[in-house]
Scaffold this motif. Structure first.
Motif, PDB file in Angstrom:
ATOM      1  N   ASN A   1      49.898  45.414  50.012  1.00 14.56           N
ATOM      2  CA  ASN A   1      48.453  45.325  49.764  1.00 14.56           C
ATOM      3  C   ASN A   1      47.718  45.844  51.003  1.00 14.56           C
ATOM      4  O   ASN A   1      47.603  45.132  52.002  1.00 14.56           O
ATOM      5  CB  ASN A   1      48.060  43.868  49.482  1.00 14.56           C
TER       6      ASN A   1
ATOM      7  N   ALA B   1      44.869  43.684  52.738  1.00 16.80           N
ATOM      8  CA  ALA B   1      45.087  42.311  53.221  1.00 16.80           C
ATOM      9  C   ALA B   1      44.899  42.222  54.734  1.00 16.80           C
ATOM     10  O   ALA B   1      45.230  43.155  55.485  1.00 16.80           O
ATOM     11  CB  ALA B   1      46.491  41.833  52.847  1.00 16.80           C
ATOM     12  N   GLY B   2      44.376  41.076  55.158  1.00 16.91           N
ATOM     13  CA  GLY B   2      44.331  40.733  56.581  1.00 16.91           C
ATOM     14  C   GLY B   2      43.434  41.601  57.442  1.00 16.91           C
ATOM     15  O   GLY B   2      43.692  41.712  58.645  1.00 16.91           O
TER      16      GLY B   2
ATOM     17  N   THR C   1      49.452  48.514  46.285  1.00 17.80           N
ATOM     18  CA  THR C   1      48.552  47.985  45.249  1.00 17.80           C
ATOM     19  C   THR C   1      47.254  48.801  45.247  1.00 17.80           C
ATOM     20  O   THR C   1      46.729  49.159  46.302  1.00 17.80           O
ATOM     21  CB  THR C   1      48.227  46.504  45.488  1.00 17.80           C
ATOM     22  N   GLN C   2      46.759  49.053  44.036  1.00 14.53           N
ATOM     23  CA  GLN C   2      45.540  49.866  43.892  1.00 14.53           C
ATOM     24  C   GLN C   2      44.318  49.033  43.549  1.00 14.53           C
ATOM     25  O   GLN C   2      43.191  49.499  43.653  1.00 14.53           O
ATOM     26  CB  GLN C   2      45.740  50.918  42.778  1.00 14.53           C
ATOM     27  N   TYR C   3      44.535  47.789  43.100  1.00 12.01           N
ATOM     28  CA  TYR C   3      43.407  46.944  42.667  1.00 12.01           C
ATOM     29  C   TYR C   3      43.890  45.492  42.589  1.00 12.01           C
ATOM     30  O   TYR C   3      45.106  45.240  42.538  1.00 12.01           O
ATOM     31  CB  TYR C   3      42.891  47.399  41.284  1.00 12.01           C
TER      32      TYR C   3
ATOM     33  N   GLY D   1      45.231  42.199  41.270  1.00 10.46           N
ATOM     34  CA  GLY D   1      46.075  41.934  40.100  1.00 10.46           C
ATOM     35  C   GLY D   1      47.227  42.922  39.961  1.00 10.46           C
ATOM     36  O   GLY D   1      48.187  42.683  39.223  1.00 10.46           O
TER      37      GLY D   1
ATOM     38  N   GLY E   1      51.481  41.314  52.663  1.00 12.58           N
ATOM     39  CA  GLY E   1      50.056  40.994  52.543  1.00 12.58           C
ATOM     40  C   GLY E   1      49.865  39.537  52.919  1.00 12.58           C
ATOM     41  O   GLY E   1      50.696  38.953  53.607  1.00 12.58           O
ATOM     42  N   GLY E   2      48.793  38.951  52.416  1.00 11.47           N
ATOM     43  CA  GLY E   2      48.513  37.551  52.696  1.00 11.47           C
ATOM     44  C   GLY E   2      48.932  36.665  51.541  1.00 11.47           C
ATOM     45  O   GLY E   2      49.631  37.103  50.612  1.00 11.47           O
ATOM     46  N   ASP E   3      48.482  35.420  51.588  1.00  6.53           N
ATOM     47  CA  ASP E   3      48.893  34.467  50.559  1.00  6.53           C
ATOM     48  C   ASP E   3      48.400  34.871  49.165  1.00  6.53           C
ATOM     49  O   ASP E   3      49.026  34.531  48.164  1.00  6.53           O
ATOM     50  CB  ASP E   3      48.403  33.058  50.926  1.00  6.53           C
ATOM     51  N   GLY E   4      47.272  35.589  49.097  1.00  6.82           N
ATOM     52  CA  GLY E   4      46.773  36.063  47.804  1.00  6.82           C
ATOM     53  C   GLY E   4      47.732  37.087  47.197  1.00  6.82           C
ATOM     54  O   GLY E   4      47.963  37.100  45.980  1.00  6.82           O
TER      55      GLY E   4
ATOM     56  N   GLY F   1      48.279  38.522  56.305  1.00  5.41           N
ATOM     57  CA  GLY F   1      46.983  38.134  55.744  1.00  5.41           C
ATOM     58  C   GLY F   1      46.104  37.493  56.799  1.00  5.41           C
ATOM     59  O   GLY F   1      46.394  37.563  57.998  1.00  5.41           O
TER      60      GLY F   1
ATOM     61  N   GLY G   1      45.390  34.144  56.502  1.00  6.53           N
ATOM     62  CA  GLY G   1      45.850  32.759  56.606  1.00  6.53           C
ATOM     63  C   GLY G   1      47.345  32.620  56.853  1.00  6.53           C
ATOM     64  O   GLY G   1      47.762  31.894  57.733  1.00  6.53           O
ATOM     65  N   ASN G   2      48.153  33.329  56.078  1.00  5.74           N
ATOM     66  CA  ASN G   2      49.620  33.291  56.205  1.00  5.74           C
ATOM     67  C   ASN G   2      50.186  31.871  56.170  1.00  5.74           C
ATOM     68  O   ASN G   2      50.972  31.476  57.036  1.00  5.74           O
ATOM     69  CB  ASN G   2      50.064  34.003  57.493  1.00  5.74           C
TER      70      ASN G   2
ATOM     71  N   GLU H   1      43.286  31.179  45.487  1.00  2.70           N
ATOM     72  CA  GLU H   1      42.677  32.098  44.506  1.00  2.70           C
ATOM     73  C   GLU H   1      42.107  31.250  43.373  1.00  2.70           C
ATOM     74  O   GLU H   1      42.777  30.325  42.900  1.00  2.70           O
ATOM     75  CB  GLU H   1      43.736  33.046  43.912  1.00  2.70           C
TER      76      GLU H   1
HETATM   77  N1  ATP Z   1      44.013  47.989  46.469  1.00  2.00           N
HETATM   78  C1  ATP Z   1      43.301  46.859  46.466  1.00  2.00           C
HETATM   79  N2  ATP Z   1      41.949  46.887  46.585  1.00  2.00           N
HETATM   80  C2  ATP Z   1      41.218  45.759  46.641  1.00  2.00           C
HETATM   81  N3  ATP Z   1      41.748  44.499  46.563  1.00  2.00           N
HETATM   82  C3  ATP Z   1      43.079  44.406  46.453  1.00  2.00           C
HETATM   83  C4  ATP Z   1      43.919  45.556  46.398  1.00  2.00           C
HETATM   84  N4  ATP Z   1      45.204  45.145  46.291  1.00  2.00           N
HETATM   85  C5  ATP Z   1      45.171  43.796  46.261  1.00  2.00           C
HETATM   86  N5  ATP Z   1      43.902  43.344  46.364  1.00  2.00           N
HETATM   87  C6  ATP Z   1      43.424  41.951  46.428  1.00  2.00           C
HETATM   88  O1  ATP Z   1      43.327  41.588  47.802  1.00  2.00           O
HETATM   89  C7  ATP Z   1      43.149  40.186  47.822  1.00  2.00           C
HETATM   90  C8  ATP Z   1      43.401  39.612  49.189  1.00  2.00           C
HETATM   91  O2  ATP Z   1      44.744  39.715  49.520  1.00  2.00           O
HETATM   92  P1  ATP Z   1      45.473  38.639  50.442  1.00  2.00           P
HETATM   93  O3  ATP Z   1      45.057  37.267  50.057  1.00  2.00           O
HETATM   94  O4  ATP Z   1      46.903  38.961  50.430  1.00  2.00           O
HETATM   95  O5  ATP Z   1      44.921  38.970  51.864  1.00  2.00           O
HETATM   96  P2  ATP Z   1      44.008  38.087  52.765  1.00  2.00           P
HETATM   97  O6  ATP Z   1      42.920  37.537  51.930  1.00  2.00           O
HETATM   98  O7  ATP Z   1      43.604  38.932  53.917  1.00  2.00           O
HETATM   99  O8  ATP Z   1      45.014  36.956  53.280  1.00  2.00           O
HETATM  100  P3  ATP Z   1      45.160  35.361  53.049  1.00  2.00           P
HETATM  101  O9  ATP Z   1      45.201  35.078  51.589  1.00  2.00           O
HETATM  102  O10 ATP Z   1      46.446  35.002  53.752  1.00  2.00           O
HETATM  103  O11 ATP Z   1      43.974  34.745  53.702  1.00  2.00           O
HETATM  104  C9  ATP Z   1      44.035  39.661  46.709  1.00  2.00           C
HETATM  105  O12 ATP Z   1      43.325  38.713  45.970  1.00  2.00           O
HETATM  106  C10 ATP Z   1      44.349  40.910  45.857  1.00  2.00           C
HETATM  107  O13 ATP Z   1      44.059  40.715  44.494  1.00  2.00           O
END
Ligand code: ATP
Length: 291
Positions: free
Chosen positions: A8, A11-12, A36-38, A40, A61-64, A87, A89-90, A267
């Motif tokens: 992702n 992320a982070g 990942t492009q979006y 989900g 990526g992160g926990d999401g 991410g 939080g991790n 989430e």
């Molecule tokens: N290409 C993308 N463009 C935009 N959003 C994306 C993409 N790929 C994944 N995502 C979304 O990014 C969101 C955040 O990802 P993630 O939670 O892993 O990172 P974070 O928020 O930085 O870390 P943490 O959850 O550890 O705080 C996820 O909910 C995911 O759906």
């Protein structure tokens, strides 16, 4: 193909891209990177290989992102799961004993020893860390709608302060083993693992291989009492506060006002009612040391 890294790039706040750059030259030929492009997309990318027993699926990526990957792998999850944490939080990886050096982290993610670990289920979603209802779900909803700047703890603290002024406790009923009780409730946290929100030790007795959730039920609190209690969450001593009830359970149902949000791994996954059940030893996970 021995491993698929689900990357992702968002992320982070740049951490995921940095980690990807530092491991790119170290990847063996049988490791595929899919980006990942979006939101989900990681669910779909994990689902494509979920049935492959030979495959390690690595969430970068992160926990999401880990949350999406696990939802693609479950319910059958024949592939092995691993993480490359990057991410804000991790929180999931805190219990897995991963090293912090990228090369060593990659080594564990590709070849580390495996353990069968529990996964939580809430309604039709799976989760790795904590799911819940109430103040923290409102905070998580806000954090996810806004850009995350700075480290995880600070992001969540800012969101907590913002919500404190307007949040009201709600009448919530919890049913465990057929017995129901209702209380005015600040929040309920259902922990498969111990940490969430960037290092808060919310569910200190949660174990990833004990077949049980550690449930934290925080009753109505005065506004003045909230911040000192939250400060205690970092040490895990909030569980001794008179407004906090804790118990272990494999299943529970939470009902209450339907506008209350439910989060899983930070989430937002919907509204009340919520039924939680543990899926014991649901997935093989590569770990840095015994969990
Ligand atoms: N290409 C993308 N463009 C935009 N959003 C994306 C993409 N790929 C994944 N995502 C979304 O990014 C969101 C955040 O990802 P993630 O939670 O892993 O990172 P974070 O928020 O930085 O870390 P943490 O959850 O550890 O705080 C996820 O909910 C995911 O759906």
């Amino acid at each position: 193909m021995a491993a698929r890294i689900i990357f992702n790039p968002t992320a982070g706040n740049g951490k995921a891209r940095q980690l990807m750059e530092s491991i790119q030259g170290l990847l063996p030929d049988d490791v595929e990177v899919v980006t990942t492009q979006y939101p989900g997309h990681a669910v779909e990318l994990a689902r494509e290989v979920a049935e492959n027993e030979e495959m390690t699926v690595i969430s970068l990526g992160g926990d999401g992102t880990h949350h999406e990957v696990i939802n693609g792998l479950m319910p059958t999850a024949k592939a092995t799961f691993a993480v490359l944490p990057a991410g804000t939080g991790n929180d999931f990886v805190r219990m897995l004993g991963y090293p912090t050096n990228p090369a060593e982290m990659l080594q564990i993610a590709l070849m580390g020893p495996t353990r069968r670990l529990d996964v939580g289920r809430v309604n039709d979603q799976y989760f790795l860390t904590v799911s819940g209802v109430g103040f923290d779900a409102e905070v998580a909803g806000w954090v996810n709608r806004h850009e995350k700047h700075g480290n995880g703890t600070w992001v969540f603290l800012r969101a907590i302060l913002k919500h404190l002024a307007q949040y009201r406790s709600q009448p919530v009923t919890v049913t465990v083993d057929g017995a129901s009780r209702e209380h005015m409730t600040f929040l309920i946290a259902v922990g498969n693992s111990r940490y969430y929100a960037g290092g808060m030790l919310m569910c200190p007795e949660a174990g990833l291989d004990n077949g049980l959730f550690h449930v934290i039920w925080v009753r109505q609190l005065s506004r003045l009492a909230v911040l000192p209690l939250l400060a205690r969450v970092f040490r895990g001593s909030h569980v001794k506060h008179p407004a906090v009830e804790t118990f272990l359970a494999a299943e529970l149902t939470v009902t209450g006002p339907q506008h209350l949000l439910v989060h899983a791994d930070g989430e937002i996954i919907g509204h009340l009612p919520a039924t939680f059940s543990i899926v014991p030893e649901a997935i093989r996970v590569r770990v840095g040391r015994p969990v």
